[in-house]
Design a protein around this motif. Structure first.
Motif, PDB file in Angstrom:
ATOM      1  N   PHE A 138       9.176  36.687  40.060  1.00 24.68           N
ATOM      2  CA  PHE A 138       9.417  37.083  38.675  1.00 24.68           C
ATOM      3  C   PHE A 138      10.576  38.077  38.552  1.00 24.68           C
ATOM      4  O   PHE A 138      11.150  38.221  37.472  1.00 24.68           O
ATOM      5  N   PHE A 139      10.903  38.763  39.625  1.00 25.62           N
ATOM      6  CA  PHE A 139      12.101  39.604  39.637  1.00 25.62           C
ATOM      7  C   PHE A 139      13.343  38.744  39.897  1.00 25.62           C
ATOM      8  O   PHE A 139      14.381  38.930  39.273  1.00 25.62           O
ATOM      9  N   VAL A 140      13.223  37.799  40.820  1.00 24.52           N
ATOM     10  CA  VAL A 140      14.367  36.975  41.235  1.00 24.52           C
ATOM     11  C   VAL A 140      14.868  36.092  40.094  1.00 24.52           C
ATOM     12  O   VAL A 140      16.074  35.887  39.952  1.00 24.52           O
ATOM     13  N   ILE A 141      13.966  35.579  39.259  1.00 28.45           N
ATOM     14  CA  ILE A 141      14.402  34.655  38.213  1.00 28.45           C
ATOM     15  C   ILE A 141      15.200  35.336  37.103  1.00 28.45           C
ATOM     16  O   ILE A 141      15.809  34.645  36.290  1.00 28.45           O
ATOM     17  N   THR A 142      15.255  36.653  37.081  1.00 27.97           N
ATOM     18  CA  THR A 142      16.100  37.337  36.101  1.00 27.97           C
ATOM     19  C   THR A 142      17.547  37.465  36.586  1.00 27.97           C
ATOM     20  O   THR A 142      18.444  37.711  35.787  1.00 27.97           O
ATOM     21  N   ILE A 143      17.772  37.285  37.870  1.00 28.60           N
ATOM     22  CA  ILE A 143      19.113  37.471  38.439  1.00 28.60           C
ATOM     23  C   ILE A 143      20.141  36.494  37.863  1.00 28.60           C
ATOM     24  O   ILE A 143      21.244  36.918  37.498  1.00 28.60           O
ATOM     25  N   PRO A 144      19.848  35.186  37.742  1.00 29.46           N
ATOM     26  CA  PRO A 144      20.866  34.293  37.172  1.00 29.46           C
ATOM     27  C   PRO A 144      21.304  34.693  35.764  1.00 29.46           C
ATOM     28  O   PRO A 144      22.489  34.592  35.422  1.00 29.46           O
ATOM     29  N   ALA A 145      20.369  35.172  34.952  1.00 31.75           N
ATOM     30  CA  ALA A 145      20.716  35.590  33.587  1.00 31.75           C
ATOM     31  C   ALA A 145      21.648  36.789  33.609  1.00 31.75           C
ATOM     32  O   ALA A 145      22.620  36.847  32.838  1.00 31.75           O
ATOM     33  N   MET A 146      21.373  37.738  34.476  1.00 36.96           N
ATOM     34  CA  MET A 146      22.214  38.935  34.526  1.00 36.96           C
ATOM     35  C   MET A 146      23.608  38.610  35.055  1.00 36.96           C
ATOM     36  O   MET A 146      24.614  39.094  34.515  1.00 36.96           O
ATOM     37  N   ILE A 147      23.690  37.781  36.078  1.00 42.23           N
ATOM     38  CA  ILE A 147      24.996  37.415  36.635  1.00 42.23           C
ATOM     39  C   ILE A 147      25.799  36.610  35.613  1.00 42.23           C
ATOM     40  O   ILE A 147      27.000  36.844  35.421  1.00 42.23           O
ATOM     41  N   THR A 148      25.138  35.672  34.939  1.00 41.69           N
ATOM     42  CA  THR A 148      25.820  34.870  33.924  1.00 41.69           C
ATOM     43  C   THR A 148      26.361  35.739  32.805  1.00 41.69           C
ATOM     44  O   THR A 148      27.508  35.575  32.373  1.00 41.69           O
ATOM     45  N   SER A 149      25.563  36.691  32.337  1.00 41.83           N
ATOM     46  CA  SER A 149      26.004  37.572  31.260  1.00 41.83           C
ATOM     47  C   SER A 149      27.164  38.453  31.697  1.00 41.83           C
ATOM     48  O   SER A 149      28.097  38.691  30.927  1.00 41.83           O
ATOM     49  N   TRP A 150      27.107  38.923  32.917  1.00 40.06           N
ATOM     50  CA  TRP A 150      28.172  39.778  33.446  1.00 40.06           C
ATOM     51  C   TRP A 150      29.490  39.004  33.525  1.00 40.06           C
ATOM     52  O   TRP A 150      30.535  39.465  33.060  1.00 40.06           O
ATOM     53  N   ILE A 151      29.446  37.808  34.088  1.00 46.58           N
ATOM     54  CA  ILE A 151      30.659  36.989  34.222  1.00 46.58           C
ATOM     55  C   ILE A 151      31.167  36.550  32.855  1.00 46.58           C
ATOM     56  O   ILE A 151      32.373  36.580  32.582  1.00 46.58           O
ATOM     57  N   ALA A 152      30.254  36.149  31.973  1.00 51.92           N
ATOM     58  CA  ALA A 152      30.653  35.683  30.645  1.00 51.92           C
ATOM     59  C   ALA A 152      31.297  36.798  29.838  1.00 51.92           C
ATOM     60  O   ALA A 152      32.276  36.571  29.120  1.00 51.92           O
ATOM     61  N   TYR A 153      30.759  38.002  29.940  1.00 57.95           N
ATOM     62  CA  TYR A 153      31.372  39.135  29.243  1.00 57.95           C
ATOM     63  C   TYR A 153      32.795  39.352  29.748  1.00 57.95           C
ATOM     64  O   TYR A 153      33.724  39.531  28.962  1.00 57.95           O
ATOM     65  N   PHE A 154      32.973  39.321  31.056  1.00 59.07           N
ATOM     66  CA  PHE A 154      34.301  39.511  31.641  1.00 59.07           C
ATOM     67  C   PHE A 154      35.265  38.423  31.166  1.00 59.07           C
ATOM     68  O   PHE A 154      36.395  38.711  30.778  1.00 59.07           O
ATOM     69  N   LEU A 155      34.808  37.167  31.182  1.00 58.93           N
ATOM     70  CA  LEU A 155      35.669  36.072  30.729  1.00 58.93           C
ATOM     71  C   LEU A 155      35.983  36.189  29.243  1.00 58.93           C
ATOM     72  O   LEU A 155      37.113  35.908  28.816  1.00 58.93           O
TER      73      LEU A 155
END
Length: 192
Positions: free
Chosen positions: A153-170
């Motif tokens: 349940f901790f691991v499944i939040t990682i893709p959302a955080m990475i996606t948001s971080w990269i998307a914000y940068f882009l």
């Protein structure tokens, strides 16, 4: 902190609402495939739901980055490249609470009250993280399904955080994900 909440709470709520909507969609697909007893289809549909969820997060975080670029260019804000990650963390607070409750009470599940708390946390996870349901109920490690392992349940939040971080940068750099591949349609290539 107050300025951050003032500027980005709407975006975090929008991310959470997107998560809740796609979670219901993913949970329904998972339940249908579970009833059909088709594990392969359950995993495939769950992965599609997860990718759709990440796409919704991407568009939301990209817009935040694009808006922040304007504010940074006119000197209204300072550039903070980790803003997408922080907004995603804010949107995932409920997921972290569920994961924490499950991790604390899972080792105590021999007692009835702790097992009930774990069941409630699992139900809450189904409502908020339903897009992962097909994967975490079907895939197992050592005969134990992933939804019975607290770290999941901790691991499944990682893709959302990475996606948001990269998307914000882009979004801040005004780059779209599709332009990273430098694809041009044949019609546009002929015009040049």
């Amino acid at each position: 902190m107050k300025d951050f909440l003032h500027n980005y709470s709407y975006s975090a709520i929008k991310m959470f609402v997107n998560q809740f909507a796609i979670s219901i969609f993913g949970a329904m697909l998972s339940m249908a495939t579970t009833a059909a007893k088709n594990d392969t289809l359950a995993i495939i549909l769950s992965v599609i739901s997860i990718l759709f969820y990440l796409f919704l997060l991407y568009t939301c975080a990209w817009e935040i980055g694009a808006k922040d670029r304007i504010s940074v260019d006119i000197g209204k804000k300072k550039y903070r490249p980790h803003t997408g990650l922080l907004v995603s963390l804010l949107a995932n607070v409920s997921n972290f609470i569920i994961a924490l409750v499950f991790a604390i009470f899972k080792p105590l599940a021999q007692s009835e009250w702790a097992a009930n708390v774990c069941a409630i946390a699992s139900l809450a996870a189904t409502l908020l993280e339903g897009m992962y349901l097909g994967v975490i109920t079907t895939v197992s490690i050592g005969g134990v399904p992933l939804n019975a392992i607290a770290i999941t349940f901790f691991v499944i939040t990682i893709p959302a955080m990475i996606t948001s971080w990269i998307a914000y940068f882009l979004g801040f750099k005004n780059k779209k994900f599709t332009t990273l591949f430098n694809y041009q349609s044949p019609d546009k290539a002929k015009r040049k």
